[in-house]
Design a protein around this motif. Structure first.
Motif, mmCIF file in Angstrom:
data_model
loop_
_atom_site.group_PDB
_atom_site.id
_atom_site.type_symbol
_atom_site.label_atom_id
_atom_site.label_comp_id
_atom_site.label_asym_id
_atom_site.label_seq_id
_atom_site.Cartn_x
_atom_site.Cartn_y
_atom_site.Cartn_z
ATOM 1 N N VAL A 1 1.096 -1.275 -0.072
ATOM 2 C CA VAL A 1 0.019 -0.072 0.079
ATOM 3 C C VAL A 1 0.847 1.217 -0.132
ATOM 4 C CG1 VAL A 1 -1.581 1.451 1.354
ATOM 5 C CG2 VAL A 1 -1.887 -1.064 1.290
ATOM 6 N N ILE A 2 0.597 2.324 -0.737
ATOM 7 C CA ILE A 2 1.321 3.575 -0.856
ATOM 8 C C ILE A 2 0.188 4.425 -0.077
ATOM 9 C CG2 ILE A 2 2.010 5.617 -2.329
ATOM 10 C CD1 ILE A 2 2.766 3.262 -4.302
ATOM 11 N N VAL A 3 0.651 4.874 1.051
ATOM 12 C CA VAL A 3 -0.202 5.827 1.694
ATOM 13 C C VAL A 3 0.417 7.337 1.598
ATOM 14 C CG1 VAL A 3 -1.349 6.525 3.976
ATOM 15 C CG2 VAL A 3 -0.881 4.076 3.399
ATOM 16 N N TYR A 4 -0.337 8.315 0.964
ATOM 17 C CA TYR A 4 0.319 9.530 0.846
ATOM 18 C C TYR A 4 -0.492 10.617 1.812
ATOM 19 C CZ TYR A 4 -3.085 11.307 -2.784
ATOM 20 O OH TYR A 4 -4.044 11.715 -3.232
ATOM 21 N N PHE A 5 0.127 11.484 2.529
ATOM 22 C CA PHE A 5 -0.628 12.464 3.300
ATOM 23 C C PHE A 5 -0.139 13.869 2.580
ATOM 24 C CE2 PHE A 5 0.956 8.843 6.094
ATOM 25 C CZ PHE A 5 -0.328 8.624 6.873
ATOM 26 N N TYR A 6 -1.534 14.576 2.887
ATOM 27 C CA TYR A 6 -1.425 15.987 2.137
ATOM 28 C C TYR A 6 -2.303 16.859 3.033
ATOM 29 C CZ TYR A 6 -6.050 14.424 0.221
ATOM 30 O OH TYR A 6 -7.213 14.046 0.232
ATOM 31 N N PRO A 7 -1.744 18.130 2.916
ATOM 32 C CA PRO A 7 -2.703 19.069 3.640
ATOM 33 C C PRO A 7 -4.027 19.622 3.486
ATOM 34 C CG PRO A 7 -0.424 19.765 3.060
ATOM 35 C CD PRO A 7 -0.713 18.535 2.319
ATOM 36 N N ALA A 8 -4.314 19.777 2.109
ATOM 37 C CA ALA A 8 -5.958 19.990 1.962
ATOM 38 C C ALA A 8 -6.215 19.702 0.632
ATOM 39 C CB ALA A 8 -5.858 21.536 2.350
ATOM 40 N N ALA A 9 -7.341 19.240 0.749
ATOM 41 C CA ALA A 9 -8.212 18.857 -0.674
ATOM 42 C C ALA A 9 -8.374 20.248 -1.621
ATOM 43 C CB ALA A 9 -9.284 18.028 -0.517
ATOM 44 N N LEU A 10 -8.622 20.113 -2.907
ATOM 45 C CA LEU A 10 -8.678 21.225 -3.617
ATOM 46 C C LEU A 10 -7.995 22.515 -3.606
ATOM 47 C CD1 LEU A 10 -12.795 21.081 -2.753
ATOM 48 C CD2 LEU A 10 -11.762 20.242 -5.072
ATOM 49 N N THR A 11 -6.720 22.016 -3.171
ATOM 50 C CA THR A 11 -5.763 23.227 -3.370
ATOM 51 C C THR A 11 -4.605 22.823 -4.472
ATOM 52 O OG1 THR A 11 -4.170 22.055 -1.566
ATOM 53 C CG2 THR A 11 -5.634 23.781 -0.806
ATOM 54 N N PRO A 12 -3.992 23.663 -4.971
ATOM 55 C CA PRO A 12 -3.150 23.544 -6.314
ATOM 56 C C PRO A 12 -2.096 22.330 -5.948
ATOM 57 C CG PRO A 12 -3.513 26.035 -5.870
ATOM 58 C CD PRO A 12 -4.176 25.305 -4.720
ATOM 59 N N GLY A 13 -1.452 22.594 -5.012
ATOM 60 C CA GLY A 13 -0.479 21.412 -4.839
ATOM 61 C C GLY A 13 -0.823 20.118 -4.574
ATOM 62 N N CYS A 14 -1.805 19.980 -3.624
ATOM 63 C CA CYS A 14 -2.356 18.638 -3.472
ATOM 64 C C CYS A 14 -3.208 18.095 -4.549
ATOM 65 C CB CYS A 14 -3.415 18.889 -2.248
ATOM 66 S SG CYS A 14 -2.568 19.359 -0.901
ATOM 67 N N THR A 15 -3.695 19.026 -5.366
ATOM 68 C CA THR A 15 -4.696 18.628 -6.582
ATOM 69 C C THR A 15 -3.724 17.841 -7.728
ATOM 70 O OG1 THR A 15 -6.271 20.263 -6.397
ATOM 71 C CG2 THR A 15 -5.964 19.373 -8.370
ATOM 72 N N LYS A 16 -2.429 18.764 -7.864
ATOM 73 C CA LYS A 16 -1.454 18.001 -8.630
ATOM 74 C C LYS A 16 -0.916 16.623 -8.286
ATOM 75 C CE LYS A 16 0.584 22.569 -10.456
ATOM 76 N NZ LYS A 16 1.406 23.491 -10.067
ATOM 77 N N GLN A 17 -0.767 16.337 -6.934
ATOM 78 C CA GLN A 17 -0.232 15.359 -6.455
ATOM 79 C C GLN A 17 -1.331 14.213 -6.455
ATOM 80 O OE1 GLN A 17 0.648 15.281 -2.020
ATOM 81 N NE2 GLN A 17 2.027 13.639 -2.287
ATOM 82 N N ALA A 18 -2.451 14.407 -6.249
ATOM 83 C CA ALA A 18 -3.758 13.339 -6.342
ATOM 84 C C ALA A 18 -3.741 13.092 -7.958
ATOM 85 C CB ALA A 18 -4.962 14.141 -5.617
ATOM 86 N N CYS A 19 -3.796 14.096 -8.797
ATOM 87 C CA CYS A 19 -3.936 13.945 -10.160
ATOM 88 C C CYS A 19 -2.636 13.099 -10.666
ATOM 89 C CB CYS A 19 -4.049 15.348 -10.820
ATOM 90 S SG CYS A 19 -5.675 15.794 -10.712
ATOM 91 N N ASP A 20 -1.534 13.154 -9.982
ATOM 92 C CA ASP A 20 -0.392 12.438 -10.664
ATOM 93 C C ASP A 20 -0.331 11.023 -10.112
ATOM 94 O OD1 ASP A 20 2.216 12.161 -11.538
ATOM 95 O OD2 ASP A 20 2.969 13.185 -10.083
ATOM 96 N N PHE A 21 -0.931 10.707 -8.733
ATOM 97 C CA PHE A 21 -1.345 9.212 -8.499
ATOM 98 C C PHE A 21 -2.336 8.695 -9.197
ATOM 99 C CE2 PHE A 21 1.108 10.159 -4.352
ATOM 100 C CZ PHE A 21 1.926 8.865 -4.307
#
Length: 126
Positions: A1-21
């Motif tokens: 399992v790859i678990v990634y932790f991110y600060p906040a949904a719907l923010t630019p950086g977190c959106t890029k990361q989620a889309c990349d995954f």
């Protein structure tokens, strides 16, 4: 399992990361990995995030930050030169027995998924 932790949904950086995954989910799933994103957001916000960005990764809400604290993904960090307490953008790879195989902290939102793929030896499959 790859678990990634991110600060906040719907923010630019977190959106890029989620889309990349999400963009690399077929490769990761094909190699036997599930991907789970964890943030302190409420489930309703995560549902909106999944729908708006067409995300296929599993998103989990951790409003108490208990899971983040257990994995070392919540605490002091530098933000624009100041020390603050918050979510530390992190990725944890957990093996089949539930042991942490790899733990990466203070990762960048962009380019990080490609690094994980290389680190796991999956790059030749891309």
């Amino acid at each position: 399992v790859i678990v990634y932790f991110y600060p906040a949904a719907l923010t630019p950086g977190c959106t890029k990361q989620a889309c990349d995954f999400t963009d690399n989910l077929d490769l990761l799933a094909g190699e036997g990995y599930d991907v789970i994103g964890v943030s302190p957001d409420k489930p309703e916000k995560l549902a909106k995030f999944r729908e708006k960005e067409d995300l296929r990764v599993t998103l989990v809400s951790d409003p108490s930050k208990a899971v983040m604290e257990e994995y070392g993904a919540f605490g002091e960090k530098k933000l624009y030169g100041k020390t603050v307490t918050g979510v530390i953008r992190s990725t944890i790879v957990v093996d089949e027995e539930g042991k942490v195989e790899r733990a990466l902290y203070n990762v960048k939102a962009t380019g990080h998924v490609a690094k994980i793929i290389r680190d796991l030896g999956l790059a030749e499959n891309v």
